[in-house]
Design an enzyme around this catalytic site. Structure first.
Site, PDB file in Angstrom:
ATOM      1  N   LYS A  21     -19.556  34.819  16.341  1.00 17.03           N
ATOM      2  CA  LYS A  21     -19.008  35.824  15.340  1.00 17.03           C
ATOM      3  C   LYS A  21     -17.934  36.443  15.312  1.00 17.03           C
ATOM      4  CE  LYS A  21     -20.786  37.306  10.898  1.00 17.03           C
ATOM      5  NZ  LYS A  21     -21.735  38.174  10.099  1.00 17.03           N
TER       6      LYS A  21
ATOM      7  N   LYS B 123     -16.844  31.568  13.933  1.00 18.19           N
ATOM      8  CA  LYS B 123     -16.131  31.829  12.833  1.00 18.19           C
ATOM      9  C   LYS B 123     -15.619  33.410  12.868  1.00 18.19           C
ATOM     10  CE  LYS B 123     -18.534  35.053   9.075  1.00 18.19           C
ATOM     11  NZ  LYS B 123     -19.653  35.649   8.327  1.00 18.19           N
TER      12      LYS B 123
HETATM   13  C1  PBG Z   1     -23.230  38.375   6.219  1.00 14.92           C
HETATM   14  C2  PBG Z   1     -22.367  37.263   6.579  1.00 14.92           C
HETATM   15  C3  PBG Z   1     -20.717  37.717   6.070  1.00 14.92           C
HETATM   16  C4  PBG Z   1     -19.949  37.065   5.924  1.00 14.92           C
HETATM   17  C5  PBG Z   1     -21.031  35.413   6.399  1.00 14.92           C
HETATM   18  N1  PBG Z   1     -22.500  36.424   6.356  1.00 14.92           N
HETATM   19  C6  PBG Z   1     -20.055  39.187   6.553  1.00 14.92           C
HETATM   20  C7  PBG Z   1     -20.127  39.777   7.114  1.00 14.92           C
HETATM   21  O1  PBG Z   1     -20.943  39.848   8.548  1.00 14.92           O
HETATM   22  O2  PBG Z   1     -19.951  41.345   7.571  1.00 14.92           O
HETATM   23  C8  PBG Z   1     -18.679  36.064   5.953  1.00 14.92           C
HETATM   24  C9  PBG Z   1     -18.157  35.402   4.800  1.00 14.92           C
HETATM   25  C10 PBG Z   1     -16.852  35.510   4.747  1.00 14.92           C
HETATM   26  O3  PBG Z   1     -15.972  36.197   4.614  1.00 14.92           O
HETATM   27  O4  PBG Z   1     -16.492  34.413   3.917  1.00 14.92           O
HETATM   28  N2  PBG Z   1     -23.572  38.240   8.100  1.00 14.92           N
HETATM   29 ZN    ZN Z   2     -25.180  40.636   7.747  1.00 18.47          ZN
END
Ligand code: PBG
Ligand code: ZN
Length: 328
Positions: A194, A247
């Site tokens: 991520k 992601k």
């Molecule tokens: C939080 C989380 C995020 C997303 C999924 N879980 C945002 C972040 O890490 O700030 C993003 C999903 C999206 O942008 O559609 N842990």
């Molecule tokens: Zn988070």
């Protein structure tokens, strides 16, 4: 390239390297609030809403009828006070646990995944538990995340999906599931690679999880860190993840390809995030190109790179389009 090999519809079909997109490959991210009768449009995410549990049936029944097979839940607590350790994440009356129970009864065939993180529930908006000085307390964070994951699994989630990125969380959650005797019942999907992306803006606005100070660069991967992503994927395989996720999606297809190489026997998920969704909407609205073509090409690219499961806000449209194939 011999033109003769792609000159006919069947010829083109035979060149496909992966199975095409199917309904089973789509997982729909949905936002659940603790205001039971709410349906609130989300500013940055066209056609998406925050839903109260009492409205889940009207929301999802038509999609289940069209072949929706899985959802991933994000909780948005609006009525109770957030605290430093994210107590609301596993509040038995909180939005996620209530929604899991409700969906299990409403739609017995629906696969229910629950995102596991603390940022939607902490007063500071970070994904873990912090020391006084604002840095991450890793042991406390992983212990807390494991408790939350076990609570979701015990409530009936088929899959728990930690998106926090704290070191060692997969092992901690796996151990928690083993202790609770839930390990054979609940899959563990890790947001393994991520990235600290500029494309989460509409999501953070939707769930109110923007950090109140600092950013997430200490726990999410730098955009240029392909090697670190490869190590994270290998680490999560070793720690016992059942599904490996990359992601965002389209900007990181090389990493998805790496996941296919490093975890060939694991299902691989990819999250087409909120910023990707909004970008495609904005581009189509500005007349840059055809909406359906944009969306379908993005799906093709992720399947081709190695995705077995795609988390996408376009799921409702895709369920419809898969029933209405265009001429080859
Ligand atoms: C939080 C989380 C995020 C997303 C999924 N879980 C945002 C972040 O890490 O700030 C993003 C999903 C999206 O942008 O559609 N842990
Ligand atoms: Zn988070």
């Amino acid at each position: 390239m011999t033109e003769s090999s792609i000159a006919t519809p069947l010829g083109r079909k035979l060149q496909a390297q992966a199975h095409g997109l199917t309904k089973a490959a789509l997982m729909y991210p949905i936002f659940i609030t603790d205001v039971p009768d709410a349906k609130v449009p989300l500013g940055g995410l066209p056609n998406q809403y925050r839903w109260g549990v009492d409205r889940l049936e009207e929301f999802l029944a038509p999609l289940v009828a069209k072949g929706l097979q899985s959802v991933i839940l994000f909780g948005v607590p609006e009525r109770k006070q957030k605290d430093a350790v994210g107590t609301l994440a596993d509040d038995p009356e909180g939005p996620v646990i209530t929604a899991i129970r409700k969906l299990r009864t409403l739609f017995p065939g629906l696969y229910i995944a629950a995102d596991v993180c603390l940022c939607e529930y902490t007063s500071h908006g970070h994904c873990g538990v912090l020391f006084e000085d604002g840095t991450i307390d890793n042991p406390k964070s992983t212990a807390r995340l494991a408790d939350v994951a076990v609570a979701y699994a015990a409530a009936g989630a088929h899959c728990v999906a930690p998106s926090d990125m704290m070191d060692g969380r997969i092992r901690a959650i796996r151990d928690g599931l083993v202790r609770a005797n839930l390990v054979g019942k609940t899959a563990l999907m890790s947001y393994s690679a991520k990235f600290a992306s500029s494309m989460y803006g509409p999501f953070r606005e939707a769930v109110g999880s923007a950090p109140s100070f600092g950013d997430r660069r200490c726990y999410q991967l730098p955009a240029n860190a392909r090697g670190l992503a490869r190590r994270a994927i290998q680490r999560d395989v070793k720690e016992g993840a059942d599904i490996i996720m990359v992601k965002p999606g389209m900007p990181y297809l090389d990493v998805l390809g790496d996941a296919r190489e490093l975890a060939p026997d694991h299902p691989r998920a990819v999250y087409q995030v909120s910023g990707e969704y909004s970008t495609i909407h904005a581009a189509a609205a500005a007349g840059v190109g055809d909406f359906r073509s944009f969306v379908e090409e993005s799906m093709t690219s992720m399947i081709r790179a190695g995705a077995s499961l795609i988390l996408t806000y376009f799921t409702p449209e895709l369920l419809q389009w898969l029933d209405e194939p265009r001429p080859a």
